[in-house]
Design an enzyme around this catalytic site. Sequence first.
Site, PDB file in Angstrom:
ATOM      1  N   ASN A 196       0.829  -1.206   0.000  1.00 33.46           N
ATOM      2  CA  ASN A 196       0.000   0.000   0.000  1.00 33.46           C
ATOM      3  C   ASN A 196       0.861   1.252   0.000  1.00 33.46           C
ATOM      4  OD1 ASN A 196      -2.318  -1.447  -0.044  1.00 33.46           O
ATOM      5  ND2 ASN A 196      -2.878  -1.127   2.098  1.00 33.46           N
ATOM      6  N   ASN A 250      -8.537  -5.912  -4.272  1.00 36.52           N
ATOM      7  CA  ASN A 250      -9.766  -6.548  -3.806  1.00 36.52           C
ATOM      8  C   ASN A 250     -10.423  -5.854  -2.611  1.00 36.52           C
ATOM      9  OD1 ASN A 250      -9.482  -8.587  -5.749  1.00 36.52           O
ATOM     10  ND2 ASN A 250      -7.981  -9.629  -4.435  1.00 36.52           N
ATOM     11  N   GLN A 259      -5.453 -14.284  -2.965  1.00 39.43           N
ATOM     12  CA  GLN A 259      -5.208 -13.032  -2.259  1.00 39.43           C
ATOM     13  C   GLN A 259      -3.747 -12.904  -1.849  1.00 39.43           C
ATOM     14  OE1 GLN A 259      -6.941 -10.405  -1.844  1.00 39.43           O
ATOM     15  NE2 GLN A 259      -5.543  -9.325  -0.459  1.00 39.43           N
ATOM     16  N   TYR A 313      21.266 -43.509 -70.222  1.00 42.64           N
ATOM     17  CA  TYR A 313      20.295 -43.197 -71.261  1.00 42.64           C
ATOM     18  C   TYR A 313      20.628 -41.938 -72.056  1.00 42.64           C
ATOM     19  CZ  TYR A 313      17.678 -46.298 -68.170  1.00 42.64           C
ATOM     20  OH  TYR A 313      17.288 -47.358 -67.387  1.00 42.64           O
TER      21      TYR A 313
END
Length: 1626
Positions: free
Chosen positions: A112, A184, A397, A826
């Site tokens: 915070n 939250n 959380q 050939y």
Amino acid sequence: MAKSGGCGAGAGVGGGNGALTWVTLFDQNNAAKKEESETANKNDSSKKLSVERVYQKKTQLEHILLRPDTYIGSVEPLTQFMWVYDEDVGMNCREVTFVPGLYKIFDEILVNAADNKQRDKNMTCIKVSIDPESNIISIWNNGKGIPVVEHKVEKVYVPALIFGQLLTSSNYDDDEKKVTGGRNGYGAKLCNIFSTKFTVETACKEYKHSFKQTWMNNMMKTSEAKIKHFDGEDYTCITFQPDLSKFKMEKLDKDIVALMTRRAYDLAGSCRGVKVMFNGKKLPVNGFRSYVDLYVKDKLDETGVALKVIHELANERWDVCLTLSEKGFQQISFVNSIATTKGGRHVDYVVDQVVGKLIEVVKKKNKAGVSVKPFQVKNHIWVFINCLIENPTFDSQTKENMTLQPKSFGSKCQLSEKFFKAASNCGIVESILNWVKFKAQTQLNKKCSSVKYSKIKGIPKLDDANDAGGKHSLECTLILTEGDSAKSLAVSGLGVIGRDRYGVFPLRGKILNVREASHKQIMENAEINNIIKIVGLQYKKSYDDAESLKTLRYGKIMIMTDQDQDGSHIKGLLINFIHHNWPSLLKHGFLEEFITPIVKASKNKQELSFYSIPEFDEWKKHIENQKAWKIKYYKGLGTSTAKEAKEYFADMERHRILFRYAGPEDDAAITLAFSKKKIDDRKEWLTNFMEDRRQRRLHGLPEQFLYGTATKHLTYNDFINKELILFSNSDNERSIPSLVDGFKPGQRKVLFTCFKRNDKREVKVAQLAGSVAEMSAYHHGEQALMMTIVNLAQNFVGSNNINLLQPIGQFGTRLHGGKDAASPRYIFTMLSTLARLLFPAVDDNLLKFLYDDNQRVEPEWYIPIIPMVLINGAEGIGTGWACKLPNYDAREIVNNVRRMLDGLDPHPMLPNYKNFKGTIQELGQNQYAVSGEIFVVDRNTVEITELPVRTWTQVYKEQVLEPMLNGTDKTPALISDYKEYHTDTTVKFVVKMTEEKLAQAEAAGLHKVFKLQTTLTCNSMVLFDHMGCLKKYETVQDILKEFFDLRLSYYGLRKEWLVGMLGAESTKLNNQARFILEKIQGKITIENRSKKDLIQMLVQRGYESDPVKAWKEAQEKAAEEDETQNQHDDSSSDSGTPSGPDFNYILNMSLWSLTKEKVEELIKQRDAKGREVNDLKRKSPSDLWKEDLAAFVEELDKVESQEREDVLAGMSGKAIKGKVGKPKVKKLQLEETMPSPYGRRIIPEITAMKADASKKLLKKKKGDLDTAAVKVEFDEEFSGAPVEGAGEEALTPSVPINKGPKPKREKKEPGTRVRKTPTSSGKPSAKKVKKRNPWSDDESKSESDLEETEPVVIPRDSLLRRAAAERPKYTFDFSEEEDDDADDDDDDNNDLEELKVKASPITNDGEDEFVPSDGLDKDEYTFSPGKSKATPEKSLHDKKSQDFGNLFSFPSYSQKSEDDSAKFDSNEEDSASVFSPSFGLKQTDKVPSKTVAAKKGKPSSDTVPKPKRAPKQKKVVEAVNSDSDSEFGIPKKTTTPKGKGRGAKKRKASGSENEGDYNPGRKTSKTTSKKPKKTSFDQDSDVDIFPSDFPTEPPSLPRTGRARKEVKYFAESDEEEDDVDFAMFN
């Protein structure tokens, strides 16, 4: 309610009674009663709980306390390794015991505080204080304070709202993009709930109040808020006392404090611009980079070097550091200052980028061959990430794992190339490679058995010694033989020495060079694994002492190979194998060799053996009457008989040579020969050898040899420097051609055999190969020889400019680059008529022929009249050197030779490839750009009509167009469809795409988008000079000048030889005529006289002994004096002996010679020979050369004219004899292959490529110290095509054009070449040749005689031909057979696949892949089919000659300097090939001619003049010019849409406005033009696709109309602005 085992608090916690009680929620007595009740229920199962007691509802606060793990994680102690910060140790990872829930509530407050920095950029400080003793934690920040104001809705102050009430937050507005950690609305409240005391202090300057409030008892109780007036600075401080009882703790222990301290350091590192104080002290962290140093400090990598940290601040939101991890993948990451200890999508996002780049580097450097997967690379990475993510989401959380998708991050982390480059050099890659080696070694060890077995199974062809693996194993010897035939020889010899101690194992050719082989190669190599298993070797085991040797099944290895250079290479590879893996074995005498004679000389019962050719040559010099000796050469062990094998093994002492280790010099010698890192040293090694050999030859000294009669042993150093070096030199001789004739030995052998056979009929390639092997002593596989023959006969675009053999059958096409050739059984071939004109037979008498197996074979080199190495180019990879030369135009070289004969300097030349229609432009010295041709047909169609040189049609389709059509993982589909209309000689792809994508593609550059432009640097012009020494040439002019000097000297020698030979023949005829006349006159009588008297009489009368024979003997004697070592029988010198006079040439004349007719004929012959001698004496060597050149050019014209006629026969639309059907069908089919008449040509732009080339050149000049030779690597790159545009570079003229009116055309010398079209100097595209280690054992990767020439074709310009001066044909009267020519090719032809430059049009170095955007505004791109812009009339006069366009091809452009004009006179410019496409232009059209390009600036691709139509041709009246750039030089006509054609008038003289116009819709009308009659085809031809040989006079006035015709594929576009395609091909 309390429940046993739950989370509780209060007195019961930790009391040992196992019952946790909620003191603040329930009364203690009630809780006890409940417990008793539950116990009673258990005892009495018949009683049940009530519904109300079973189903309960809790408040939010009760739920958090009851189930904390849902919110803050576990509250149980957890022990694990974590990064912590200890005061005494610093940052370290150790085992700690902590409670995750406690750690989380602390972290919430800390985050915070960090979030406040995002809200307030002025915040500068965070203070963290932890007092373990008093259990107080405080976090303070000086960011913007919380508003101290009452919330009008909730009626509480905002601080009390957000800290004291659940589900409150400022982060609920998801429309607002925030980069904070809070989300939250739980964080701070959880800390409050799990604290016994929680205090909030904040001050808000805005509202001028401070706020303080305290909560207690898990947020149950609160004090009154204290609000005061405040005028200071904002701040917020949270102080709390964790409720330790909830976490089963008594105090904040050392571990949790160390963890919290680390989080303080985290904040200091992740919060930019914020200083962090911890317990009053500022943390010593300044930014994220210094924070990372806390982790890596004092840490070392596996080599003892300090870890190197790579740091990049990608942008304001992403900070990334990277270093090496030795403990698996490690990550330290932060999202908005939250420590995401488990990582998440942000970590994957960055790591995936790093891993993707590193894995590319690892794959390039991974020689071990072990596959490396991304997760294995990731395991070596330690990444540090600090990022800001908008509205991040987490899986819980606890916020340990970030789950937000990268697309929602709100920013991108684009790491720079500098970061990735540094990342690849910081030790991670080395660590991965070491791990790879370890893993590889582990896998290899599984292949080895540590157990010694007496019998082993599963190894075919092994004849094991009986004592191998037993107690006498050290006395056993394993004989390794070269092939099964040599094994048979060894087994025969074992009958003499016994099988108990000797085992035999045959090798299949050359073994692997393990020093440079990948792990995969070693693991899968059966021979290497078999040898290890047979001998009992173990990887990584040291055999230093005798005890360790006892674990082996064999004590020695004896190498038994052929005595040739390839046999020496096998010995070297086996020595390298042992030395690389077990060097200590060499010190124990582990290796020895078994030698056999290479030559045996026998006389009567005496027999001598020689073990080297130099030894044999020395013996020959000192032996008398060597013809009495029978000489037998032993080229391989298979030549020896079983009887001889027994003799060899019986005298083991003579034939066994021991290898002795002499010290570090032996190690150095082996490494020099086989290490890839020693390439420069190897160059010097070989250069010194060649110089030494040259000096020995000059001074008549013998060559060095190893195996004398007294040789019993040799050192590895001697073997490498005296024997193996011979293979290295022969490897170069096989791979790198001679400057003189441009041949490698195999090619020279083929030509020698063809000259000797002198076939008048075609012969099968397979039969010719057998004949070559027989006549020229070719000792390698005939399959490679057949491929060499096929290569010499190929003539498709990108192969030979002049094929010396005729391709009668399918010899390969440009569709597959020659790989589609039919089986040699050939197809047929025979010498081209040009071969003997290029290599005159008379020069064979001057050449030095080689001897092989006592057989006279091909010469050291042939001496052509022009440097064939430039005509057909050259390419090869040898030992230490590589060669790469592009093709050049034969006529241009002829003209330069003529200039040099006249004393002038040669003009610069650009690469030129026969029938290539693209552009070739010079980027810098020896650097060229090659561009294909692409046209825009309409708004959604492009047409590709030419590919870069050596970009094969099928490969281009599969690797370019198919991915464009279907899309790839990285790029979406670009085109919607494509169609193919090519033939075996032409290219035509019609590509459909949307209008928007076409607009984007053209903006990006169509050549780049469609990969039609490649670059190549040619800095590897290394050739053998005439003395047999390798030499690097800087320019093509250097090669031409050196060849010129040598060739001119040989013309002098030719003249001397011819004067001598013709003089002798003249004397012979003179004597014969005199004798006949004197006999008729009766002056001589021969009847009834003895031979002796006749000879005496002739001598007395002054007749000379056979002058021709005498002259030849004198020549042979001189040759023998020059080179006495080659004294061989020669049938041409055995007609008499020099002891007495030889008058057989007179006395053997028949009686018919006395007749009148024969006498007159003889006198004529005598007089003619005399004149021939006198004429020859008057000629200089230059005159002889010019005659040869004229004859060659005349024949070249005929050959190319015939090629055009052959193609015409099947393509003109005529009905073929004996066939029924309408030619109209053929016409329509043919028109499909022709370019569209509506296309707008896109001009290649090379400005960007030139800039890149200049940068590379500057870098090279700074670092290039190698002037002697070039490294074994080509600097060719596929460079991205630049943006298209009409640039000067694309149209720079090779020859400036004179301005005034052209004089009347004069005849020119045959071969005069006028370059009409601006040609660009480009080189063939090629995949980066993978370099072959010259010491590779793999026969399939050995050198090849097949030259994959680098085709870059410049359109051949037309020339006026006259009959070439008849080259004198010298007639010699002697009847002896000519000396045989031979061609030596010791080439293994094993490197065929790697020597081929695999044309891949896919790479564009340095260019981003073009990815179309669907959002382009249509206004940004407009096709302009409107009329072309008018340009000044003056531009018309800049264009002095216009050629008609080849319908099947487009001219190539060559950039040349303006002084090239001196190369051709102005008259030569009048002659232009019918096949050099160009068109008459309107006066108002802008003409991108040479002059315009050079002087007027860049012509716009949108304002390109229209091509004019040529009149329809009636029939061919002149031989079409062989200088044409068309396919096979075929004249072609163009057609235009109906109504667009112009009048069908012929071209007029200079100044005619109608010149160059062409109308396929009308018959040609006669005009008053003084020009020669134009070439035309029969009128019944339904498709006139080839313009005939029009005089190319300058156009003066434009035509006004066009005749319409239904189906047209090659003319000009209706839109004049789109007509950039053909008008610029001048």
